[in-house]
Design a protein around this motif. Structure first.
Motif, PDB file in Angstrom:
ATOM      1  N   TYR A  37       0.861  -1.172   0.000  1.00 53.35           N
ATOM      2  CA  TYR A  37       0.000   0.000   0.000  1.00 53.35           C
ATOM      3  C   TYR A  37       0.909   1.237   0.000  1.00 53.35           C
ATOM      4  O   TYR A  37       2.088   1.159   0.323  1.00 53.35           O
ATOM      5  CB  TYR A  37      -0.869   0.039   1.252  1.00 53.35           C
ATOM      6  CG  TYR A  37      -2.017  -0.929   1.260  1.00 53.35           C
ATOM      7  CD1 TYR A  37      -1.813  -2.282   1.510  1.00 53.35           C
ATOM      8  CD2 TYR A  37      -3.322  -0.490   1.051  1.00 53.35           C
ATOM      9  CE1 TYR A  37      -2.879  -3.175   1.522  1.00 53.35           C
ATOM     10  CE2 TYR A  37      -4.394  -1.373   1.075  1.00 53.35           C
ATOM     11  CZ  TYR A  37      -4.162  -2.706   1.320  1.00 53.35           C
ATOM     12  OH  TYR A  37      -5.223  -3.582   1.341  1.00 53.35           O
ATOM     13  N   ASN A  96       1.857  -5.250   3.723  1.00 60.18           N
ATOM     14  CA  ASN A  96       0.685  -5.830   4.396  1.00 60.18           C
ATOM     15  C   ASN A  96       0.659  -7.327   4.151  1.00 60.18           C
ATOM     16  O   ASN A  96       0.934  -7.794   3.046  1.00 60.18           O
ATOM     17  CB  ASN A  96      -0.576  -5.174   3.837  1.00 60.18           C
ATOM     18  CG  ASN A  96      -1.849  -5.886   4.218  1.00 60.18           C
ATOM     19  OD1 ASN A  96      -2.168  -6.943   3.678  1.00 60.18           O
ATOM     20  ND2 ASN A  96      -2.599  -5.306   5.137  1.00 60.18           N
ATOM     21  N   VAL A 103      -4.531  -9.773   9.776  1.00 61.80           N
ATOM     22  CA  VAL A 103      -3.846  -8.765   8.962  1.00 61.80           C
ATOM     23  C   VAL A 103      -2.674  -8.210   9.762  1.00 61.80           C
ATOM     24  O   VAL A 103      -2.817  -7.893  10.943  1.00 61.80           O
ATOM     25  CB  VAL A 103      -4.789  -7.611   8.581  1.00 61.80           C
ATOM     26  CG1 VAL A 103      -4.028  -6.548   7.782  1.00 61.80           C
ATOM     27  CG2 VAL A 103      -5.976  -8.124   7.781  1.00 61.80           C
ATOM     28  N   TYR A 104      -1.542  -8.105   9.101  1.00 57.60           N
ATOM     29  CA  TYR A 104      -0.360  -7.496   9.707  1.00 57.60           C
ATOM     30  C   TYR A 104       0.111  -6.354   8.824  1.00 57.60           C
ATOM     31  O   TYR A 104      -0.011  -6.413   7.592  1.00 57.60           O
ATOM     32  CB  TYR A 104       0.768  -8.516   9.857  1.00 57.60           C
ATOM     33  CG  TYR A 104       0.413  -9.749  10.659  1.00 57.60           C
ATOM     34  CD1 TYR A 104       0.524 -11.021  10.092  1.00 57.60           C
ATOM     35  CD2 TYR A 104      -0.005  -9.663  11.979  1.00 57.60           C
ATOM     36  CE1 TYR A 104       0.224 -12.161  10.811  1.00 57.60           C
ATOM     37  CE2 TYR A 104      -0.312 -10.798  12.711  1.00 57.60           C
ATOM     38  CZ  TYR A 104      -0.206 -12.042  12.118  1.00 57.60           C
ATOM     39  OH  TYR A 104      -0.514 -13.164  12.842  1.00 57.60           O
ATOM     40  N   TRP A 105       0.679  -5.342   9.487  1.00 49.11           N
ATOM     41  CA  TRP A 105       1.198  -4.183   8.766  1.00 49.11           C
ATOM     42  C   TRP A 105       2.642  -3.902   9.155  1.00 49.11           C
ATOM     43  O   TRP A 105       3.030  -4.070  10.313  1.00 49.11           O
ATOM     44  CB  TRP A 105       0.368  -2.933   9.102  1.00 49.11           C
ATOM     45  CG  TRP A 105      -1.019  -2.960   8.584  1.00 49.11           C
ATOM     46  CD1 TRP A 105      -2.131  -3.382   9.247  1.00 49.11           C
ATOM     47  CD2 TRP A 105      -1.464  -2.537   7.295  1.00 49.11           C
ATOM     48  NE1 TRP A 105      -3.240  -3.256   8.451  1.00 49.11           N
ATOM     49  CE2 TRP A 105      -2.853  -2.733   7.243  1.00 49.11           C
ATOM     50  CE3 TRP A 105      -0.813  -2.025   6.173  1.00 49.11           C
ATOM     51  CZ2 TRP A 105      -3.623  -2.417   6.104  1.00 49.11           C
ATOM     52  CZ3 TRP A 105      -1.566  -1.712   5.052  1.00 49.11           C
ATOM     53  CH2 TRP A 105      -2.951  -1.907   5.025  1.00 49.11           C
TER      54      TRP A 105
END
Length: 115
Positions: A37, A96, A103-105
């Motif tokens: 992203y 991501n 979900v991991y960022w």
């Protein structure tokens, strides 16, 4: 402990190239879809590219033909090769990981395209 660590950002002239890397740890990397992203100042976060666990890819229209996402499951790393960079590509690029409802960022890496 889950970690997504981005690297490879920097300052590049218009028309130049950069390769971003996102090194993952703490989860089964090969089972996750991985995405890049980006978020520019005063703009909403934008999905740039995604690669599934089966290595299917999809791109935002604004980067199609210029950016390539690929993964190396042996190294638990996803990459974003960015060519023909434009000033409008300037943003913080964030990695991501997603699977099922998890979900991991990452923290992000700055890319600045300027002469």
């Amino acid at each position: 402990q889950v970690q997504l660590v981005e690297s490879g950002g920097g300052l590049v002239q218009p028309g130049g190239s950069l390769r971003l890397s996102c090194a993952a740890s703490g989860f089964t990397f090969s089972s996750y879809s991985m995405s890049w992203y980006r978020q520019a100042p005063e703009k909403e976060r934008e999905l740039v590219a995604i690669i599934t666990s089966e290595s299917s890819t999809n791109y935002a229209a604004s980067v199609k033909g210029r950016f390539t996402i690929f993964r190396d499951n042996a190294k638990n790393t996803v990459y974003l090769q960015m060519n023909s960079l434009k000033p409008e590509d300037t943003a913080v690029y964030v990695c991501n990981a997603a699977a099922w409802r998890t979900v991991y960022w990452g923290q992000g890496t700055q890319v600045t395209v300027s002469s």
